[in-house]
Design an enzyme around this catalytic site. Structure first.
Site, PDB file in Angstrom:
ATOM      1  N   ILE A   1      -3.030   9.659  -7.451  1.00  0.00           N
ATOM      2  CA  ILE A   1      -2.202  10.160  -6.700  1.00  0.00           C
ATOM      3  C   ILE A   1      -0.700  10.053  -7.282  1.00  0.00           C
ATOM      4  CG2 ILE A   1      -1.594  10.341  -4.074  1.00  0.00           C
ATOM      5  CD1 ILE A   1      -4.371  11.193  -4.457  1.00  0.00           C
TER       6      ILE A   1
ATOM      7  N   GLN B   1      -9.433  -0.742 -16.193  1.00  0.00           N
ATOM      8  CA  GLN B   1     -10.125  -1.512 -14.976  1.00  0.00           C
ATOM      9  C   GLN B   1     -11.280  -0.909 -14.523  1.00  0.00           C
ATOM     10  OE1 GLN B   1      -7.692  -3.546 -11.818  1.00  0.00           O
ATOM     11  NE2 GLN B   1      -8.494  -1.743 -10.563  1.00  0.00           N
TER      12      GLN B   1
ATOM     13  N   HIS C   1      -3.524   4.217  -2.579  1.00  0.00           N
ATOM     14  CA  HIS C   1      -4.525   3.449  -1.751  1.00  0.00           C
ATOM     15  C   HIS C   1      -5.247   3.888  -0.705  1.00  0.00           C
ATOM     16  CE1 HIS C   1      -1.680   0.208  -3.330  1.00  0.00           C
ATOM     17  NE2 HIS C   1      -2.661  -0.150  -4.005  1.00  0.00           N
TER      18      HIS C   1
ATOM     19  N   SER D   1       2.426   0.204  -6.711  1.00  0.00           N
ATOM     20  CA  SER D   1       3.285  -0.878  -5.951  1.00  0.00           C
ATOM     21  C   SER D   1       4.287  -1.410  -6.993  1.00  0.00           C
ATOM     22  CB  SER D   1       2.197  -2.112  -5.628  1.00  0.00           C
ATOM     23  OG  SER D   1       1.118  -1.393  -4.996  1.00  0.00           O
TER      24      SER D   1
ATOM     25  N   LEU E   1       0.699  -1.298  -0.105  1.00  0.00           N
ATOM     26  CA  LEU E   1       0.010  -0.115  -0.071  1.00  0.00           C
ATOM     27  C   LEU E   1       0.820   1.265   0.051  1.00  0.00           C
ATOM     28  CD1 LEU E   1      -2.788  -1.333   2.511  1.00  0.00           C
ATOM     29  CD2 LEU E   1      -2.871  -1.556   0.108  1.00  0.00           C
TER      30      LEU E   1
HETATM   31  P1  AMP Z   1      -3.888  -2.421  -6.673  1.00  0.00           P
HETATM   32  O1  AMP Z   1      -3.450  -2.635  -5.384  1.00  0.00           O
HETATM   33  O2  AMP Z   1      -2.868  -2.103  -7.649  1.00  0.00           O
HETATM   34  O3  AMP Z   1      -4.596  -3.506  -7.248  1.00  0.00           O
HETATM   35  O4  AMP Z   1      -4.800  -1.201  -6.574  1.00  0.00           O
HETATM   36  C1  AMP Z   1      -5.688  -1.182  -5.527  1.00  0.00           C
HETATM   37  C2  AMP Z   1      -6.658   0.353  -6.031  1.00  0.00           C
HETATM   38  O5  AMP Z   1      -5.879   1.284  -5.505  1.00  0.00           O
HETATM   39  C3  AMP Z   1      -7.143   0.367  -7.526  1.00  0.00           C
HETATM   40  O6  AMP Z   1      -8.394   0.768  -7.566  1.00  0.00           O
HETATM   41  C4  AMP Z   1      -6.013   1.379  -8.236  1.00  0.00           C
HETATM   42  O7  AMP Z   1      -6.747   1.868  -9.012  1.00  0.00           O
HETATM   43  C5  AMP Z   1      -5.898   2.273  -6.956  1.00  0.00           C
HETATM   44  N1  AMP Z   1      -4.793   2.976  -6.992  1.00  0.00           N
HETATM   45  C6  AMP Z   1      -3.442   2.388  -7.437  1.00  0.00           C
HETATM   46  N2  AMP Z   1      -2.622   3.357  -7.633  1.00  0.00           N
HETATM   47  C7  AMP Z   1      -3.280   4.563  -7.303  1.00  0.00           C
HETATM   48  C8  AMP Z   1      -2.972   6.096  -7.473  1.00  0.00           C
HETATM   49  N3  AMP Z   1      -1.676   6.283  -7.823  1.00  0.00           N
HETATM   50  N4  AMP Z   1      -3.909   6.721  -7.108  1.00  0.00           N
HETATM   51  C9  AMP Z   1      -5.107   6.625  -6.644  1.00  0.00           C
HETATM   52  N5  AMP Z   1      -5.445   5.244  -6.756  1.00  0.00           N
HETATM   53  C10 AMP Z   1      -4.546   4.195  -6.727  1.00  0.00           C
END
Ligand code: AMP
Length: 283
Positions: free
Chosen positions: A178, A155, A37, A188, A33
């Protein structure tokens, strides 16, 4: 924060909480995270009364087994961040329970055009895995509102379609990207970028910000081509795709008046890391 590791315990807890009148905000993640997130969690906290976060590195959405192996696992640090953010429930399902047999890994439903282009073309099967796990998680958590990042633009459209096609009655909230102070979209995967590759990665957002300016004076195809050429001229960057699309259908557009919502979606490989970024050009 309560940590739940089985589907049954999570279902029971949520049913009981809903009976007391709570509204459920859900943030599905794969862990590792970062502030992106946490921004989803904060938005969920401001709009719902019980915030559930899941951490599940979903094997069915990795078309490349090496990418799955390299996916960072930082569960202790993640737990601390979620406690600090005021999350109510952390759901940590197991692969064995989510996918008890081969049949449970099959996606029986066709996502149509959006599962054939851009990220779907670059990573065949990826969105089938995403849709499969999101459907399972939504059935377990039964949220009122689902919080996902605009960072993963395609997605979001896949999940929007899933919710509509199955009449799930869940409100999907798209949260803004962000970024690091130098503009790189938080991900990540960024921990795998080092030295010159980390510096090169900043070119992605720079190119998108410039594209947003260019679109005022150029057609979408010419603005797109100059951004692509600029990025590909960098020795450490390989553009996988860059398209200016109708923000809902993801069909490429050639004129800004063609659609009410327009976005530029970009994927590039930098130092062997597949990076995504995008920018909303309209409205
Ligand atoms: P993930 O853990 O990569 O599957 O991401 C979980 C959620 O966090 C997904 O809805 C992503 O789109 C969101 N997310 C990942 N990176 C960012 C970011 N930089 N800004 C905003 N939301 C994000």
């Amino acid at each position: 924060m309560i940590i739940l590791k089985t589907i049954a315990a999570t279902q029971q807890f949520i049913v009981a909480e809903k009976q007391t009148g709570k509204t459920i905000g859900f943030v599905p993640t794969m862990g590792a995270l970062h502030a992106g997130h946490i921004s989803l969690v904060q938005q969920a906290k401001s709009e719902t009364s019980l915030v559930v976060v899941s951490i599940f590195v979903n094997p069915t959405q990795f078309n490349d087994p090496k990418d799955l192996e390299k996916y960072p696992i930082t569960i202790e640090a993640d737990t601390e961040k979620l406690v600090a953010a005021g999350v109510n429930v952390l759901f940590l399902p197991s692969v064995a329970e989510m996918y008890p047999d081969e049949a449970s890994k099959q996606m029986p439903y066709d996502l149509g055009y959006i599962d054939t282009v851009l990220e779907a073309a670059a990573r065949p099967g990826h969105f089938k895995g995403v849709a499969l796990v999101v459907k399972k998680l939504l059935d377990i958590v039964t949220p009122n509102k689902l919080y996902m990042g605009q960072k993963d633009y395609q997605q979001l459209q896949v999940v929007r379609k899933l919710i509509a096609d199955f009449d799930l009655g869940i409100e999907l909230i798209s949260c803004p990207i962000i970024r690091e102070p130098d503009g790189l979209a938080m991900s990540s995967r960024n921990v795998r970028l080092t030295g010159e590759h980390r510096i090169a990665a900043t070119e992605l957002s720079k190119a998108l910000f410039k594209l947003k300016e260019d679109i005022a004076k150029q057609t979408p195809p010419s603005a797109k081509e100059s951004a692509k050429q600029h990025l590909n001229s960098h020795p450490l960057i390989d553009v996988v795709y860059l398209e200016i699309v109708n923000g809902h259908t993801l069909v490429p557009i050639s004129d800004v008046n063609e659609a009410p919502d327009i976005a530029a979606l970009l994927a590039a490989r930098v130092g062997g890391v597949h990076l995504l970024d995008n920018i909303i050009l309209k409205p």
